[in-house]
Enzyme design. Structure first.
Site, mmCIF file in Angstrom:
data_model
loop_
_atom_site.group_PDB
_atom_site.id
_atom_site.type_symbol
_atom_site.label_atom_id
_atom_site.label_comp_id
_atom_site.label_asym_id
_atom_site.label_seq_id
_atom_site.Cartn_x
_atom_site.Cartn_y
_atom_site.Cartn_z
ATOM 1 N N HIS A 56 2.648 -8.438 -0.369
ATOM 2 C CA HIS A 56 2.563 -7.220 -1.183
ATOM 3 C C HIS A 56 3.949 -6.860 -1.733
ATOM 4 O O HIS A 56 4.084 -6.474 -2.882
ATOM 5 C CB HIS A 56 2.025 -6.037 -0.351
ATOM 6 C CG HIS A 56 0.804 -6.400 0.439
ATOM 7 N ND1 HIS A 56 0.569 -5.986 1.715
ATOM 8 C CD2 HIS A 56 -0.256 -7.173 0.106
ATOM 9 C CE1 HIS A 56 -0.578 -6.491 2.158
ATOM 10 N NE2 HIS A 56 -1.090 -7.206 1.206
ATOM 11 N N ASP A 63 -0.486 -0.273 -4.547
ATOM 12 C CA ASP A 63 -1.303 -1.471 -4.350
ATOM 13 C C ASP A 63 -2.645 -1.040 -3.758
ATOM 14 O O ASP A 63 -2.875 0.157 -3.511
ATOM 15 C CB ASP A 63 -0.573 -2.535 -3.518
ATOM 16 C CG ASP A 63 -0.295 -2.125 -2.083
ATOM 17 O OD1 ASP A 63 -0.965 -1.203 -1.576
ATOM 18 O OD2 ASP A 63 0.586 -2.736 -1.451
#
Ligand code: UDP
Length: 485
Positions: A20, A118
């Site tokens: 991520h 995200d």
């Protein structure tokens, strides 16, 4: 930088995990490079247990393109079971980090114009709404994955029983049929906590003002169109724009250190496209038995290799996800996990790297011609954008779906007959897959898989250049925020 001159402030929020953090750093750099008057800040919720994470953050800070504020991941052990699944842990962590995220956003001297999270940070979209900041979700994966995530709440109502027990493949509008075994990890057990968390992500994404995806029109035209088509998934998205802005891959961050010089020098001495690179991502591991077969398979294939070796799996393939170390801890030598004599027999064709390697430099090297990969999306993009074909070896998360996309939809990878998480892949099958992607046909003087991946590499390069689809999409995003600031 003179604050008066800055056109707008983009704030990004990444959840723990290198898969991520890395694409968010790249997204931040991309914004900063595309528009020099943008201020970019990354709020990185960090695990603080990974040396690789520290190294990546330090390199990103050195480039001076973006500001980084670290938010240490909150202690959640009193809130979850000791063996809670990764999605549960990530969602709970990001939920508990909300007060720190709110504080960081409210205290910024230059008011944020855009807040991008995200998929695990979608609960923080409500903070941006409250502060009246435009908010987007960045899906650091592909459009087919986004399709599955937003369609899960529908599947949840349509399908009875476990998804994996269905006799028919799952139907997602605009996508090829999804074999039940390809569903993402949290869908493997519908009674689990992580399934509920994941299903809610599918609902919360719909609260955003727009969605950015790390893909590009030419790669996934059909999937992106389906997300916009009101007769298909566009119905669910209800006019939320979806922009393919990729492929964003690791580039600017210098990842090589003196430690890796001998490896790069070794690669310099090898012929073009003659080395296969083997790695299972930032946290993937395989069993002891599988390591033995892989070692024998490489030896049988007689191809040159670089293998990132980690201690074999003890709990699950993603057990190391939150704890990846940078170098070998020194507890065991890599030779302890490999067949006797393997190191000396392959000394002239292979190099083993304990724990962590400078992957993007390796895949960019002219002597690398194949990648045995766990199919994490960052690794996949790093491979494709360097024209390197793959052996798809999915382990966890959405990787089974990625493998199918690579093998069936794009034709740039081969894979074992049975999923490697279900059955040990034997040495003969491994050797044959290695040869299939590495060896050039004597008569045809080419390897068809290599040909296909190079075409895709070309389309990726074009998408990012001025006039390309991803360049245009990013310009639209920047225009939206700068016109509002
Ligand atoms: N990576 C690396 N060295 C390693 C293993 C991984 O630099 O030894 C990087 C890799 O280049 C990629 C990221 O870590 O950018 C892994 O992300 P991916 O989405 O492929 O998989 P994940 O780790 O999230 O499962």
């Amino acid at each position: 930088m003179d604050i008066q001159k800055l056109a707008a402030h983009v704030v990004l929020l990444s959840s723990p995990g290198l898969g991520h953090l890395i694409p968010f750093i790249e997204l931040g750099n991309h914004f900063a490079l595309i528009h020099t008057h943008l201020k970019v800040t990354l709020l990185a919720v960090t695990s603080q247990t990974s040396e690789a994470e520290t190294q990546i953050l330090n390199s990103a800070m050195k480039t001076n393109l973006i500001n980084i504020i670290q938010i240490p991941s909150p202690n959640i052990f009193h809130l979850i079971e000791y063996d809670a699944a990764p999605v549960t842990r990530l969602c709970v962590m990001m939920r508990e980090a909300k007060p720190s995220i709110r504080k960081a956003l409210s205290n910024m001297t230059l008011r944020p114009s855009l807040f991008i999270v995200d998929i695990f940070g979608t609960e923080s979209l409500s903070i941006a709404k409250e502060l009246r900041i435009l908010n987007y979700v960045f899906v650091a994966s592909h459009a087919k994955f986004l399709s599955l995530v937003i369609y899960t709440p529908v599947l949840d109502k349509q399908i009875e029983g476990q998804y994996v027990d269905q006799e028919e493949p799952l139907k997602i509008p605009g996508c090829n049929l999804v074999p039940p075994e390809d569903v993402v990890d949290p869908m493997l057990d519908r009674n689990s906590v992580q399934y509920e968390e994941y299903r809610e992500v599918g609902n919360r994404i719909l609260e955003s003002d727009a969605i950015l995806v790390n893909t590009w029109e030419e790669l996934e035209h059909k999937h992106l169109q389906a997300l916009r088509d009101e007769d298909l998934l566009g119905q669910i998205l209800n006019k939320i724009p979806v922009h393919g802005i990729g492929p964003l891959v690791r580039q600017r961050v210098s990842e090589t250190s003196e430690e890796f010089e001998p490896l790069l020098q070794w690669l310099d001495k090898q012929p073009n496209e003659s080395v296969i690179y083997i790695s299972f991502g930032s946290g993937g591991t395989i069993s002891f038995e599988q390591m033995t077969e892989l070692a024998w398979g490489l030896e049988l294939s007689q191809q040159r290799f670089v293998w990132v070796v980690r201690a074999p799996t003890k709990v699950s393939a993603d057990a190391a996800f939150f704890t990846t170390k940078y170098f070998n801890s020194g507890d065991n030598e890599v030779a302890d996990y490999l067949p006797e004599g393997f190191l000396s027999r392959t000394n002239n064709i292979g190099t083993l790297i304990p724990e962590w390697a400078p992957q993007s430099s390796i895949l960019r090297h002219r002597s690398v011609g194949g990648f045995l990969s766990h199919c994490g999306w960052n690794s996949t993009l790093e491979s494709i954008t360097n024209g390197v074909p793959m052996i798809a070896w999915p382990l966890y998360a959405e990787q089974r779906m990625n493998a199918t996309l690579l093998v069936e939809d794009l034709g740039v990878a081969v894979r074992p007959k049975v999923l490697p998480t279900k059955k040990v892949v034997d040495r003969e099958e491994i050797a044959s897959m290695v040869r299939e992607i590495m060896v050039v046909d004597e008569n045809m003087k080419r390897n068809p898989i290599r040909g296909r991946v190079k075409k895709i590499r070309h389309s990726a390069e074009k998408a990012l250049l001025k006039g390309g689809s991803s360049y245009a999409a990013m310009s639209r995003v920047v225009k939206t925020i700068t016109s509002k600031s």
